[in-house]
Design an enzyme around this catalytic site. Structure first.
Site, short mmCIF file in Angstrom:
data_model
loop_
_atom_site.label_atom_id
_atom_site.label_comp_id
_atom_site.label_asym_id
_atom_site.label_seq_id
_atom_site.Cartn_x
_atom_site.Cartn_y
_atom_site.Cartn_z
N GLU A 218 0.79 -1.23 -0.05
CA GLU A 218 0.00 -0.11 0.11
C GLU A 218 1.00 1.18 0.11
O GLU A 218 1.66 1.68 1.00
CB GLU A 218 -0.97 0.12 1.44
N CYS A 252 -1.73 9.94 2.33
CA CYS A 252 -1.59 9.21 1.02
C CYS A 252 -2.48 9.29 -0.39
O CYS A 252 -2.16 9.42 -1.40
CB CYS A 252 -1.37 7.62 1.29
P1 NAD Z 1 7.72 5.01 7.25
O1 NAD Z 1 8.95 5.59 7.16
O2 NAD Z 1 7.16 4.82 8.55
O3 NAD Z 1 8.20 3.42 6.89
C1 NAD Z 1 7.08 2.72 6.57
C2 NAD Z 1 7.43 1.14 7.23
O4 NAD Z 1 8.61 0.81 6.56
C3 NAD Z 1 7.76 1.34 9.02
O5 NAD Z 1 7.20 0.52 9.55
C4 NAD Z 1 9.28 1.53 8.68
O6 NAD Z 1 9.76 1.20 10.00
C5 NAD Z 1 9.59 0.61 7.70
N1 NAD Z 1 10.84 0.74 7.09
C6 NAD Z 1 11.41 1.83 6.92
N2 NAD Z 1 12.59 1.73 6.21
C7 NAD Z 1 13.00 0.64 6.02
C8 NAD Z 1 13.95 -0.37 5.50
N3 NAD Z 1 14.98 0.15 5.21
N4 NAD Z 1 13.81 -1.73 5.66
C9 NAD Z 1 12.76 -2.15 6.21
N5 NAD Z 1 11.68 -1.52 6.62
C10 NAD Z 1 11.70 -0.27 6.73
O7 NAD Z 1 6.69 5.57 6.27
P2 NAD Z 1 7.09 6.34 4.93
O8 NAD Z 1 7.43 5.29 3.90
O9 NAD Z 1 7.58 7.67 5.28
O10 NAD Z 1 5.30 6.34 4.53
C11 NAD Z 1 4.90 7.46 3.77
C12 NAD Z 1 4.75 6.90 2.46
O11 NAD Z 1 3.50 5.80 2.78
C13 NAD Z 1 4.01 7.81 1.66
O12 NAD Z 1 4.42 7.44 0.29
C14 NAD Z 1 2.44 7.68 1.40
O13 NAD Z 1 1.68 7.82 0.34
C15 NAD Z 1 2.56 5.98 1.77
N6 NAD Z 1 1.39 5.72 2.33
C16 NAD Z 1 0.47 4.86 1.80
C17 NAD Z 1 -0.82 4.61 2.24
C18 NAD Z 1 -1.75 3.53 1.53
O14 NAD Z 1 -2.68 3.15 2.16
N7 NAD Z 1 -1.68 3.54 0.25
C19 NAD Z 1 -1.17 4.95 3.68
C20 NAD Z 1 -0.47 5.61 4.16
C21 NAD Z 1 0.91 6.09 3.64
#
Ligand code: NAD
Length: 501
Positions: A218, A252
């Site tokens: 997602e 998102c």
């Molecule tokens: P984040 O930094 O919290 O990362 C998401 C998860 O991935 C966390 O649990 C984190 O611990 C893990 N993570 C981060 N780096 C990692 C790595 N190198 N290896 C393994 N796991 C790792 O969140 P984010 O990525 O900043 O989230 C924002 C993004 O999420 C935006 O692009 C947004 O559009 C998207 N988003 C999508 C939805 C949806 O339902 N489609 C909902 C919310 C957010």
């Protein structure tokens, strides 16, 4: 900022082994067990509403009211929908069958996958954690929850509350930063659902491939919003402003940028400005309804984008307060930094295009978005936008609202994600659809045509049993049916004493 409570990465293998052992006992399969856990989650949201809203406030400075609208209501709706429909969802699904299978019982039985891992992001820390968990529980799985380390307060609270409300044998929280995430990804799961950026999505998919684990991703992307002159520009501006500046743009599903013709631009700018004033007053910084950027890293990333184009509203920022004003930018160029990646902050660029074709080309020149928004009353425009582009969802004359419709799948396509959840779609995501074929020895005379020694006659029979006939055009079948009904009616009437001849 509170310190993040983390599990020791070295403890993760044991946590997963414990979950698998619990799953293998069959404990999570009965309907009553699943219903009880779902009700416990619902109770958690009700009893701990204040604590959860405060944790979210401490992470994002988001008001309790906005969290009620953006997190609590939709998550409760997901839980209640699962509770109300579980009986129906768990039933075997009987499928269409041929004449040859008439006496056989043929159906799809949904069975739990096993150990599901839920990795979530920080922007709606309850929605993206609890909603997938609800679907995984409904489908009868055990779950390892990995909340985002970025939303520290909510993560800490989940570490505390989940073991209090859910069966700790079957549901564990592995909170922590990247080392914990990496330890989690080394383990074998039966399904991983990940919410976050596309960059990390690739890491998740690679790690899952090692175990041939299926994934639901997602993610986000640049969701466009096309506005044409047929739209009610006042309402469009208000709705776009609401969807964009909610949670300080860290949604998102927010419209990432607007596409419109020059003739629409000025009115749209005016209506967005009016809406922002109505929502947040003259100085949004003092508004209780306006959230903040999650942390310094994201603040720096978003603030850098303020220099693109011409700022026609907002533009102010304050690093100490993690404040970026609701901002509107016009005259952006395609190669500006703001048009490269998802903005994920409170800046809305308006890109002008010559016509609808220009808008469609612009959208197709970028990765497939999570959603395409359009504000137009022209049905032909709606149809062309929908059929000539690809996106996770398509919403006309509003924003974000599709998320609340649990009879629609929620998910992206291509770079914005794969797979979906919400309502029955979530239940299906975390279920294996077992194909069940139950027959008896009574069918032996018919089935014996398959046995050697092979004969031409038996092959002919087998072919007629196995290969379906191409369907005739429906109007031909309808004509035959109508003739048949007419003849039957005529015979019936004749028997009653009416004569046509
Ligand atoms: P984040 O930094 O919290 O990362 C998401 C998860 O991935 C966390 O649990 C984190 O611990 C893990 N993570 C981060 N780096 C990692 C790595 N190198 N290896 C393994 N796991 C790792 O969140 P984010 O990525 O900043 O989230 C924002 C993004 O999420 C935006 O692009 C947004 O559009 C998207 N988003 C999508 C939805 C949806 O339902 N489609 C909902 C919310 C957010």
């Amino acid at each position: 900022m509170a310190a993040l409570e983390e599990v020791d990465p070295s403890a993760v293998p044991e946590m997963v082994a414990k979950l698998r052992k619990a799953f293998n006992t069959g404990k999570t399969r009965p309907k009553q067990y699943r219903l009880h856990q779902l009700k416990c989650l619902l109770r958690m949201l009700e009893e701990k509403e204040d604590e959860i809203a405060t944790a979210i406030y401490n992470d994002l400075r988001r008001s309790k009211e906005e969290s009620m609208l953006g997190e609590f209501f939709s998550t409760k709706a997901e839980l209640v929908t699962a509770i109300n429909n579980l009986d129906e969802w768990m039933k075997p699904e009987y499928v269409k069958k041929d004449m040859t299978d008439m006496i056989n019982s043929i159906y799809i039985q949904r069975e739990p996958l096993g150990v599901v891992c839920v990795i979530s992001s920080w922007n709606y820390p309850i929605v993206v954690l609890i909603q997938p968990v609800a679907a995984a529980i409904a489908a009868g799985n055990v779950v390892l929850l990995k909340p985002s380390d970025v939303s520290t307060h909510t993560s800490n609270l989940m570490m505390e509350l989940i073991p209090q409300y859910l069966d700790p044998e079957c549901y564990s929280v592995a909170a922590g930063g990247i080392p914990v995430a990496q330890a989690v990804l080394k383990e074998k799961f039966d399904h991983i659902i990940y919410t976050g950026s596309s960059g990390v999505g690739k890491i998740i998919m690679k790690a899952a491939a090692e175990h041939l684990t299926p994934v639901t991703l997602e993610m986000g992307g640049k969701s466009p919003c096309y506005v044409d002159s047929s739209a009610n520009i006042k309402v469009a501006g208000k709705r776009i402003a609401w969807g964009k500046y909610l949670n300080a743009g860290q949604t998102c599903l927010a419209p990432d940028y607007v596409l419109c013709q020059k003739s629409v631009k000025d009115d749209l700018v005016a209506s967005i400005k009016t809406a922002v004033k109505e929502f947040y007053g003259e100085d949004p910084r003092t508004s209780k309804s306006y959230a903040r950027v999650i942390n310094e890293r994201h603040f720096t990333r978003v603030e850098r984008l303020l220099k693109d184009g011409v700022t026609v509203m907002g533009g102010e920022s304050d690093k100490d307060d993690l404040y970026i004003a609701p901002t509107l930018i016009t005259d952006v160029k395609n190669d500006d930094a703001i048009m490269e990646d998802e903005i994920f902050g409170p800046i809305l660029p308006i890109v002008t295009v010559d016509d609808l074709d220009g808008a469609i080309d612009y959208i197709n020149g970028k990765e497939k978005p999570l959603v395409l928004y359009a504000f137009t009353t022209n049905k032909q425009v709606q149809k062309l936008l929908s059929t000539r582009t690809s996106s996770g969802g398509f919403t006309v004359n509003d924003v974000l609202v599709q998320f609340g419709v649990l009879t629609l799948p929620f998910g992206g396509v291509g770079n914005s994600g794969q797979g979906a959840y919400h309502g029955k779609f979530g239940f299906d995501t975390f279920s294996h659809k077992k194909a069940c074929y139950i027959t008896t020895s009574i069918t032996e005379p018919l089935m014996s045509v398959r046995y050697p020694p092979f004969t031409t006659r038996n092959l002919k029979i087998a072919s007629s049993l196995i290969v379906p006939k191409i369907k005739r055009r429906s109007y031909f079948r309808k004509a035959v049916m109508l003739c048949f009904i007419a003849v039957m009616v005529a015979f019936g009437l004749r028997r009653l004493g009416y004569s046509f001849f």
